[in-house]
Design a protein around this motif. Structure first.
Motif, PDB file in Angstrom:
ATOM      1  N   ASP A  99       0.859  -1.183   0.000  1.00  0.00           N
ATOM      2  CA  ASP A  99       0.000   0.000   0.000  1.00  0.00           C
ATOM      3  C   ASP A  99       0.895   1.234   0.000  1.00  0.00           C
ATOM      4  O   ASP A  99       1.325   1.699   1.053  1.00  0.00           O
ATOM      5  CB  ASP A  99      -0.904  -0.002   1.238  1.00  0.00           C
ATOM      6  N   PRO A 100       1.216   1.784  -1.183  1.00  0.00           N
ATOM      7  CA  PRO A 100       2.186   2.871  -1.246  1.00  0.00           C
ATOM      8  C   PRO A 100       1.751   4.134  -0.512  1.00  0.00           C
ATOM      9  O   PRO A 100       2.592   4.843   0.051  1.00  0.00           O
ATOM     10  CB  PRO A 100       2.355   3.111  -2.746  1.00  0.00           C
ATOM     11  N   ALA A 101       0.462   4.426  -0.513  1.00  0.00           N
ATOM     12  CA  ALA A 101      -0.004   5.629   0.186  1.00  0.00           C
ATOM     13  C   ALA A 101       0.244   5.499   1.690  1.00  0.00           C
ATOM     14  O   ALA A 101       0.738   6.437   2.341  1.00  0.00           O
ATOM     15  CB  ALA A 101      -1.484   5.867  -0.100  1.00  0.00           C
ATOM     16  N   GLU A 102      -0.086   4.339   2.254  1.00  0.00           N
ATOM     17  CA  GLU A 102       0.167   4.123   3.683  1.00  0.00           C
ATOM     18  C   GLU A 102       1.662   4.042   3.964  1.00  0.00           C
ATOM     19  O   GLU A 102       2.143   4.533   4.994  1.00  0.00           O
ATOM     20  CB  GLU A 102      -0.530   2.857   4.155  1.00  0.00           C
ATOM     21  N   ALA A 103       2.427   3.426   3.047  1.00  0.00           N
ATOM     22  CA  ALA A 103       3.875   3.337   3.235  1.00  0.00           C
ATOM     23  C   ALA A 103       4.495   4.734   3.292  1.00  0.00           C
ATOM     24  O   ALA A 103       5.413   4.985   4.091  1.00  0.00           O
ATOM     25  CB  ALA A 103       4.507   2.519   2.110  1.00  0.00           C
ATOM     26  N   LEU A 104       3.994   5.644   2.463  1.00  0.00           N
ATOM     27  CA  LEU A 104       4.517   7.008   2.488  1.00  0.00           C
ATOM     28  C   LEU A 104       4.219   7.673   3.831  1.00  0.00           C
ATOM     29  O   LEU A 104       5.086   8.337   4.414  1.00  0.00           O
ATOM     30  CB  LEU A 104       3.923   7.823   1.341  1.00  0.00           C
ATOM     31  N   LEU A 143       1.889  10.447  -5.443  1.00  0.00           N
ATOM     32  CA  LEU A 143       2.793  10.509  -4.301  1.00  0.00           C
ATOM     33  C   LEU A 143       3.331  11.915  -4.091  1.00  0.00           C
ATOM     34  O   LEU A 143       3.463  12.377  -2.951  1.00  0.00           O
ATOM     35  CB  LEU A 143       3.949   9.523  -4.491  1.00  0.00           C
ATOM     36  N   VAL A 144       3.650  12.600  -5.184  1.00  0.00           N
ATOM     37  CA  VAL A 144       4.121  13.988  -5.064  1.00  0.00           C
ATOM     38  C   VAL A 144       3.049  14.852  -4.411  1.00  0.00           C
ATOM     39  O   VAL A 144       3.324  15.661  -3.513  1.00  0.00           O
ATOM     40  CB  VAL A 144       4.529  14.545  -6.445  1.00  0.00           C
TER      41      VAL A 144
END
Length: 249
Positions: A135-140, A170-171
């Protein structure tokens, strides 16, 4: 025309001292210093780091990765990472590049937070372990909670062009809280236009034949590619300069 103030910071991923020297001669703003890029980069020797500090005219960040493979580390491996970070901090490098995951594909917040504390004043980048998270959003958000300064990512694809939609998201999600360092087969102008990246990372590698005249065809130091013993992977200064120029247009 993009103004000088808007031009992205360019980081080159290199192997060893010769790679660092080629990158800075090509015009890189910063270097990620590694050993064994064939494995995706592992921690270089302290001797390499010491000589890099003597020769570098630009900042460099040192990868802290005890081995190739996944980012799920044993307790002994993790302790070695803490020891490496302490040594690099004492040597006075500009930053470190590191990443730890849990078995279920999340950022290991306990370990990442401790690694950031161990780094003290050093810049801390999470490497492409991020691209292996579920989960890239949570990882960020996890990396932000850990006080990591930037994250290296291709948008969870092999190339930045394939991952451009996630990079753009992500940006936007990061805002001013963490830097998104884009990487992965960059087409710099197009990726920048679609994402708003302010920092970009790439390698400019070429295989060159060994200068060895005597070659033993019966022995290899690892694997089955015996020719690998007589083929070196280096940073191509001309290729690096051309890609940097394209990114700054």
């Amino acid at each position: 025309m993009v103004t000088a103030a808007q031009r992205p910071l360019i980081e080159l991923c290199v192997e060893g001292i010769d790679g660092l020297l080629a990158a800075q001669a090509a015009g890189a703003d910063r270097v990620e210093l590694c050993a064994s890029l064939v494995e995706g980069g592992i921690t270089p020797s302290l001797g390499t780091v010491r000589v890099a500090l003597e020769r570098a005219t630009i900042p460099f960040h040192v990868i802290v990765r005890p081995r190739g493979g996944d980012f799920l580390y044993s307790e002994a491996e993790y302790r070695s990472m803490l020891a490496d970070i302490g040594a690099l901090r004492d040597l006075g490098v500009a930053g470190i590049v590191v990443g730890c995951l849990t078995a279920d594909g999340a950022i290991d917040e306990a370990r990442m937070s401790e690694l950031v504390r161990a780094a003290g004043p050093l810049n801390v980048t999470c490497h492409r372990a991020f691209d292996m998270t579920r989960d890239p959003a949570e990882a960020l958000e996890a990396l932000i909670r850990c006080k990591v300064g930037r994250v290296l990512t291709s948008g969870q694809h092999d190339t930045a062009l394939e991952g451009v939609d996630l990079l753009a998201r992500l940006v936007r999600q990061a805002g001013a809280r963490i830097i998104i360092l884009g990487c992965g087969g960059l087409a710099p102008g197009e990726v920048r236009r679609q994402t708003g990246l302010t920092e970009m990372h790439f390698a400019a590698l070429a295989d060159v034949p060994s200068a060895m005249r005597y070659r033993n065809p019966h022995v290899g130091m690892g694997g089955t590619d015996l020719d690998r013993e007589y083929r070196n992977t280096v940073t191509d200064q001309d290729l690096a300069a051309a890609t940097i120029a394209a990114a700054r247009v």
